[in-house]
Design a protein around this motif. Structure first.
Motif, PDB file in Angstrom:
ATOM      1  N   MET B  53      -5.518 -21.101  21.796  1.00  0.00           N
ATOM      2  CA  MET B  53      -4.834 -22.384  21.600  1.00  0.00           C
ATOM      3  C   MET B  53      -5.409 -23.437  22.544  1.00  0.00           C
ATOM      4  O   MET B  53      -5.707 -24.556  22.140  1.00  0.00           O
ATOM      5  N   ARG B  54      -5.635 -23.043  23.801  1.00  0.00           N
ATOM      6  CA  ARG B  54      -6.109 -24.023  24.767  1.00  0.00           C
ATOM      7  C   ARG B  54      -7.523 -24.515  24.449  1.00  0.00           C
ATOM      8  O   ARG B  54      -7.787 -25.705  24.431  1.00  0.00           O
ATOM      9  N   PHE B  55      -8.434 -23.554  24.178  1.00  0.00           N
ATOM     10  CA  PHE B  55      -9.840 -23.942  24.005  1.00  0.00           C
ATOM     11  C   PHE B  55     -10.194 -24.351  22.572  1.00  0.00           C
ATOM     12  O   PHE B  55     -11.038 -25.208  22.362  1.00  0.00           O
ATOM     13  N   ASP B  56      -9.580 -23.691  21.587  1.00  0.00           N
ATOM     14  CA  ASP B  56      -9.986 -23.937  20.198  1.00  0.00           C
ATOM     15  C   ASP B  56      -8.935 -24.697  19.401  1.00  0.00           C
ATOM     16  O   ASP B  56      -9.148 -24.968  18.215  1.00  0.00           O
ATOM     17  N   LYS B  57      -7.792 -24.975  20.015  1.00  0.00           N
ATOM     18  CA  LYS B  57      -6.694 -25.634  19.284  1.00  0.00           C
ATOM     19  C   LYS B  57      -6.409 -24.884  17.977  1.00  0.00           C
ATOM     20  O   LYS B  57      -6.260 -25.480  16.909  1.00  0.00           O
ATOM     21  N   TYR B  58      -6.391 -23.585  18.100  1.00  0.00           N
ATOM     22  CA  TYR B  58      -6.148 -22.765  16.911  1.00  0.00           C
ATOM     23  C   TYR B  58      -5.069 -21.740  17.237  1.00  0.00           C
ATOM     24  O   TYR B  58      -5.120 -21.095  18.292  1.00  0.00           O
ATOM     25  N   ALA B  59      -4.099 -21.598  16.347  1.00  0.00           N
ATOM     26  CA  ALA B  59      -2.937 -20.744  16.609  1.00  0.00           C
ATOM     27  C   ALA B  59      -3.125 -19.343  16.044  1.00  0.00           C
ATOM     28  O   ALA B  59      -3.232 -19.163  14.825  1.00  0.00           O
ATOM     29  N   LEU B  60      -3.181 -18.359  16.947  1.00  0.00           N
ATOM     30  CA  LEU B  60      -3.112 -16.954  16.540  1.00  0.00           C
ATOM     31  C   LEU B  60      -1.622 -16.606  16.535  1.00  0.00           C
ATOM     32  O   LEU B  60      -0.989 -16.598  17.580  1.00  0.00           O
ATOM     33  N   THR B  61      -1.082 -16.323  15.356  1.00  0.00           N
ATOM     34  CA  THR B  61       0.372 -16.135  15.239  1.00  0.00           C
ATOM     35  C   THR B  61       0.706 -14.664  14.989  1.00  0.00           C
ATOM     36  O   THR B  61      -0.156 -13.792  15.085  1.00  0.00           O
ATOM     37  N   VAL B 160     -17.363  -8.512  15.019  1.00  0.00           N
ATOM     38  CA  VAL B 160     -17.817  -9.856  15.374  1.00  0.00           C
ATOM     39  C   VAL B 160     -16.654 -10.639  15.979  1.00  0.00           C
ATOM     40  O   VAL B 160     -15.526 -10.560  15.483  1.00  0.00           O
ATOM     41  N   CYS B 161     -16.929 -11.345  17.062  1.00  0.00           N
ATOM     42  CA  CYS B 161     -15.968 -12.303  17.592  1.00  0.00           C
ATOM     43  C   CYS B 161     -16.589 -13.684  17.505  1.00  0.00           C
ATOM     44  O   CYS B 161     -17.732 -13.885  17.939  1.00  0.00           O
ATOM     45  N   THR B 162     -15.848 -14.627  16.965  1.00  0.00           N
ATOM     46  CA  THR B 162     -16.371 -15.993  16.871  1.00  0.00           C
ATOM     47  C   THR B 162     -15.223 -16.988  16.960  1.00  0.00           C
ATOM     48  O   THR B 162     -14.176 -16.778  16.337  1.00  0.00           O
ATOM     49  N   PRO B 163     -15.394 -18.019  17.743  1.00  0.00           N
ATOM     50  CA  PRO B 163     -14.323 -19.010  17.836  1.00  0.00           C
ATOM     51  C   PRO B 163     -14.299 -19.865  16.568  1.00  0.00           C
ATOM     52  O   PRO B 163     -15.343 -20.116  15.969  1.00  0.00           O
ATOM     53  N   THR B 164     -13.111 -20.283  16.151  1.00  0.00           N
ATOM     54  CA  THR B 164     -12.998 -21.177  14.986  1.00  0.00           C
ATOM     55  C   THR B 164     -12.211 -22.406  15.425  1.00  0.00           C
ATOM     56  O   THR B 164     -11.014 -22.512  15.159  1.00  0.00           O
ATOM     57  N   PRO B 165     -12.895 -23.321  16.101  1.00  0.00           N
ATOM     58  CA  PRO B 165     -12.210 -24.503  16.646  1.00  0.00           C
ATOM     59  C   PRO B 165     -11.479 -25.259  15.545  1.00  0.00           C
ATOM     60  O   PRO B 165     -12.040 -25.496  14.474  1.00  0.00           O
ATOM     61  N   ASN B 166     -10.205 -25.568  15.795  1.00  0.00           N
ATOM     62  CA  ASN B 166      -9.359 -26.240  14.799  1.00  0.00           C
ATOM     63  C   ASN B 166      -9.303 -25.462  13.486  1.00  0.00           C
ATOM     64  O   ASN B 166      -9.046 -26.034  12.433  1.00  0.00           O
ATOM     65  N   GLY B 167      -9.568 -24.168  13.581  1.00  0.00           N
ATOM     66  CA  GLY B 167      -9.479 -23.330  12.390  1.00  0.00           C
ATOM     67  C   GLY B 167     -10.715 -23.354  11.503  1.00  0.00           C
ATOM     68  O   GLY B 167     -10.766 -22.670  10.477  1.00  0.00           O
ATOM     69  N   GLU B 168     -11.715 -24.135  11.907  1.00  0.00           N
ATOM     70  CA  GLU B 168     -12.885 -24.257  11.041  1.00  0.00           C
ATOM     71  C   GLU B 168     -13.819 -23.056  11.153  1.00  0.00           C
ATOM     72  O   GLU B 168     -14.181 -22.654  12.249  1.00  0.00           O
ATOM     73  N   VAL B 169     -14.215 -22.513  10.009  1.00  0.00           N
ATOM     74  CA  VAL B 169     -15.164 -21.406  10.018  1.00  0.00           C
ATOM     75  C   VAL B 169     -16.487 -21.893   9.439  1.00  0.00           C
ATOM     76  O   VAL B 169     -16.532 -22.915   8.765  1.00  0.00           O
ATOM     77  N   ASN B 170     -17.554 -21.138   9.731  1.00  0.00           N
ATOM     78  CA  ASN B 170     -18.879 -21.495   9.260  1.00  0.00           C
ATOM     79  C   ASN B 170     -19.229 -20.554   8.110  1.00  0.00           C
ATOM     80  O   ASN B 170     -19.423 -19.356   8.310  1.00  0.00           O
ATOM     81  N   ASP B 171     -19.276 -21.108   6.887  1.00  0.00           N
ATOM     82  CA  ASP B 171     -19.453 -20.257   5.711  1.00  0.00           C
ATOM     83  C   ASP B 171     -20.788 -19.518   5.698  1.00  0.00           C
ATOM     84  O   ASP B 171     -20.878 -18.401   5.178  1.00  0.00           O
ATOM     85  N   MET B 172     -21.827 -20.114   6.279  1.00  0.00           N
ATOM     86  CA  MET B 172     -23.113 -19.421   6.324  1.00  0.00           C
ATOM     87  C   MET B 172     -23.024 -18.170   7.196  1.00  0.00           C
ATOM     88  O   MET B 172     -23.651 -17.156   6.906  1.00  0.00           O
ATOM     89  N   VAL B 173     -22.246 -18.274   8.278  1.00  0.00           N
ATOM     90  CA  VAL B 173     -22.073 -17.100   9.135  1.00  0.00           C
ATOM     91  C   VAL B 173     -21.307 -16.014   8.376  1.00  0.00           C
ATOM     92  O   VAL B 173     -21.646 -14.826   8.451  1.00  0.00           O
ATOM     93  N   LEU B 174     -20.293 -16.423   7.627  1.00  0.00           N
ATOM     94  CA  LEU B 174     -19.533 -15.430   6.851  1.00  0.00           C
ATOM     95  C   LEU B 174     -20.422 -14.776   5.793  1.00  0.00           C
ATOM     96  O   LEU B 174     -20.344 -13.560   5.577  1.00  0.00           O
ATOM     97  N   ALA B 175     -21.290 -15.570   5.186  1.00  0.00           N
ATOM     98  CA  ALA B 175     -22.204 -15.008   4.189  1.00  0.00           C
ATOM     99  C   ALA B 175     -23.135 -13.983   4.832  1.00  0.00           C
ATOM    100  O   ALA B 175     -23.376 -12.901   4.284  1.00  0.00           O
TER     101      ALA B 175
END
Lengths: 431, 431
Positions: B53-61, B160-175
């Motif tokens: 939450m602090r670094f990526d502004k993303y909520a792990l719930t 794999v561990c990857t940050p998803t700032p503001n929830g954004e993912v990189n589709d090329m990485v997922l591919a």
């Protein structure tokens, strides 16, 4: 000493606690070492002088002779050996050399379907630093086990650092240094010695790789300098796991267990067997033999604090999974058909097959290295080898046609990754 | 950008400063990381929640779906690729797989003259954790370069561990993750992600080896966890050294220099040539190309701050010794007979031979790994390989006769070292 039975309700909890117990404590050490390394970096030889006086009560003066031990002195120590000792040392050296010679990696150089030339070339590092502890842990065998792989790898410059408390040197270590053709021996020990080898000082030319055993400060210094130099694996207390059926001689098993226990109070010796009566016989034999050892104080404490006897139902079914969780530094398979067990072992530093293979022959003369991963690190680490003193340069070569074949895909990926100069470096050649 | 001439009086001083400048700063990072790792160890998933939450502004719930990215989503990302992108990714993967397949080490199992059975068995580690940076440094090629050697080695579980700032993912990485058959992808980044993979948490099963690029915090976390897990080499800013005569196209050389410069402001690009006029032409070409790049801001800063043009008298005589002191991550040999130069190169991460081999094809599609030693570490370190995901168990087996042949020497050395239980474990069997 703990007795565990695999059928007991609390077995899993107790066994898990043994697996998790690293027997390592580093409270305070990391900070101390950080300060020492910063001081060595800032103040070089002067720091070495001060700390050697403080820790070893030994004066490094303006006389260069006080700093190092000459090759003449090592040669004299070698000459002074008894025939028996010299023969043993030479047998060990020649067998270690032969085994490690078989580890030399092969270069690659080939062309693939796209006519791209690909390969890898191995080189030794230029200089290696070997730490040799002072006092009672100054083992000539350690010097052989660290120096010979470096020599076999082709390392040109081998530097030894060893503390000489109150000026006392260990002649067996000097004799081993002669046998290994060590060029420089410095009378400096501790974290500051490791720092001096990594950073260099006025007197020390820096090295590329540092290996060798040491106390917690030495180990922590190597850990902190990882990346400034290459190091061998972080080493912790020694371990042995003996898997034995009830046909082994309990005296043999007891001696093997105690051969780890006598190293250090934090060493760990574990027996897994399928016969509770046999386990008791081993326990008794440990008590009898331990009382006769000059190392009994250490061995007793290690056995009392960390020794474990585990009785399982079915040795072949139950022991290997437990062994893989323990990922022990040394594992002995004292059974009639050790290969049947060995094929089920995935995590171990070194394995000793059959009843006539005590771990101690691996420590000295068998040939494989005795520097092995401890503290469950055999899950991911290996014993010392020539590879620790070598590194690899990959290479590739394309001509215009080969680049035309594989280049466009590289440019596409570079564009996707938002790296236009990468893409340009290919496209400009494809015009 | 600096211009150096090897015949100038101050050349050695200036060059030495370039060799010593690591372009790395870690003030404060080590302490921050120490605290983060201790917190992860103490408070597990809760720490991951707070720091994400602090670094990526993303909520792990409490919803597990917020923690990880499923295989379906990766498969969909792969299906959504253009034919061009999919083809490029598949070509890269298959070439990387083929090259790394040739790195598989061979087991040894033999009997020597004393009839001692000796050998070594290689195994993959069970689980590897791959760090994939978020944001602009999220490169699908990095995922391929880290995951494929692990897969080739036989690692069963790839995380794999990857940050998803503001929830954004990189589709090329997922591919790319789909292509590499990654089993788990966690939406956690930073030093805490590395700690979670090493120590394990309620949700994370620990891994054995952690590799992959990251910012200074990630790199420091890996360094601090070395020994808890295996890691790839400590990585610093990228470098390229181009050795070129005046027959190369200055535009080609400029593109290659900028392909490192655009990575990061701390990257370093160096040209060594024997023609001052050619050096000026390259300098002009750098200016022209740089202005056209979308990455011009980064590339310009890197080139201005760290770029170097070195003019020497005799390229074959003067360039290789300088190259060996620089021990660059990448070295290009843009000359007619690159092998003549290559035989003089001892320290380099990867070499690119001839004028048609831009470094960028090594980044993506050539096959060798693009994870390479930086910051002069090619003196002692190698690029990532299958060996980073494997480990070796040495083994030995003696029968009564073989032990009789080599055991006495072991007992003699054990006695000399003051380890009587070691000696006893041999003697008791020789009775």
């Amino acid at each position: 000493m703990q007795r565990l039975n695999s059928t007991a309700d609390d077995f899993e909890a107790k066994f898990a606690r043994i697996v998790d117990d690293r027997r390592e404590s580093d409270a305070g050490v990391a900070r101390d070492v950080q300060e020492i390394l910063a001081e060595v970096r800032r103040d070089g030889d002067n720091t070495l002088r001060n700390l050697t006086m403080r820790f070893d009560k030994y004066a490094l003066t303006d006389d260069p002779e006080t700093w190092s031990i000459g090759k003449d002195r090592c040669a004299a120590a070698f000459e002074a050996l008894s025939d028996e000792a010299r023969g043993a040392l030479e047998l060990a050296a020649s067998r270690i050399r032969a085994y490690h010679g078989g580890q030399m990696p092969k270069d690659r150089d080939f062309r693939d379907d796209a006519n791209v030339r690909l390969g890898a070339k191995w080189f030794p590092v230029e200089a290696a630093g070997l730490y040799v502890p002072g006092g009672r842990a100054a083992y000539p065998s350690s010097l052989l086990m660290n120096a010979i792989p470096a020599k076999v790898a082709g390392v040109e410059r081998l530097v030894v650092c060893t503390p000489t408390p109150n000026g006392e040197v260990n002649d067996m270590v000097l004799a081993a240094a002669h046998l290994c053709e060590i060029e420089e021996i410095w009378r400096v020990g501790g974290a500051h010695a490791v720092g001096a080898m990594a950073y260099g000082t006025e007197k020390f030319r820096p090295v590329d790789v540092i290996t060798g055993p040491g106390n917690a400060w030495v180990a922590e210094a190597k850990r902190q300098l990882y990346g400034v130099v290459g190091i061998d694996m972080v080493a912790g207390p020694s371990e042995i796991l003996v898997i034995s059926d009830n046909k082994s001689d309990p005296d043999w098993v007891a001696a093997d267990l105690l051969s780890q226990a006598e190293h250090d109070p934090t060493s760990q010796s574990i027996l897994i067997t399928d016969d509770a009566v046999f386990a008791e016989m081993v326990e008794d034999a440990v008590d009898v033999l331990c009382a006769q050892l000059s190392t009994k104080e250490t061995a007793r404490k290690s056995w009392d604090d960390h020794g474990v006897l585990i009785v399982v139902e079915d040795l072949l079914r139950d022991a290997p999974p437990l062994a893989n969780r323990l990922a022990a530094e040394h594992i002995e398979l004292m059974v009639d058909e050790p290969d049947t067990f060995f094929t089920k072992i995935r995590h171990a530093g070194s394995a000793f097959l059959g009843r006539h293979t005590p771990e101690a022959i691996g420590d000295y003369v068998a040939g494989p290295n005795h520097v092995l991963p401890t503290g469950r690190r055999a899950r991911f680490a290996s014993g010392l080898s020539v590879l620790d003193f070598m590194k690899r340069t990959s290479f590739l070569e394309a001509d215009a046609d080969a680049l035309a074949a594989i280049g466009p895909a590289a440019a596409i990926l570079a564009d996707i990754e938002g790296l236009p100069a990468h893409a340009a470096s290919v496209k400009v050649r494809l015009k």
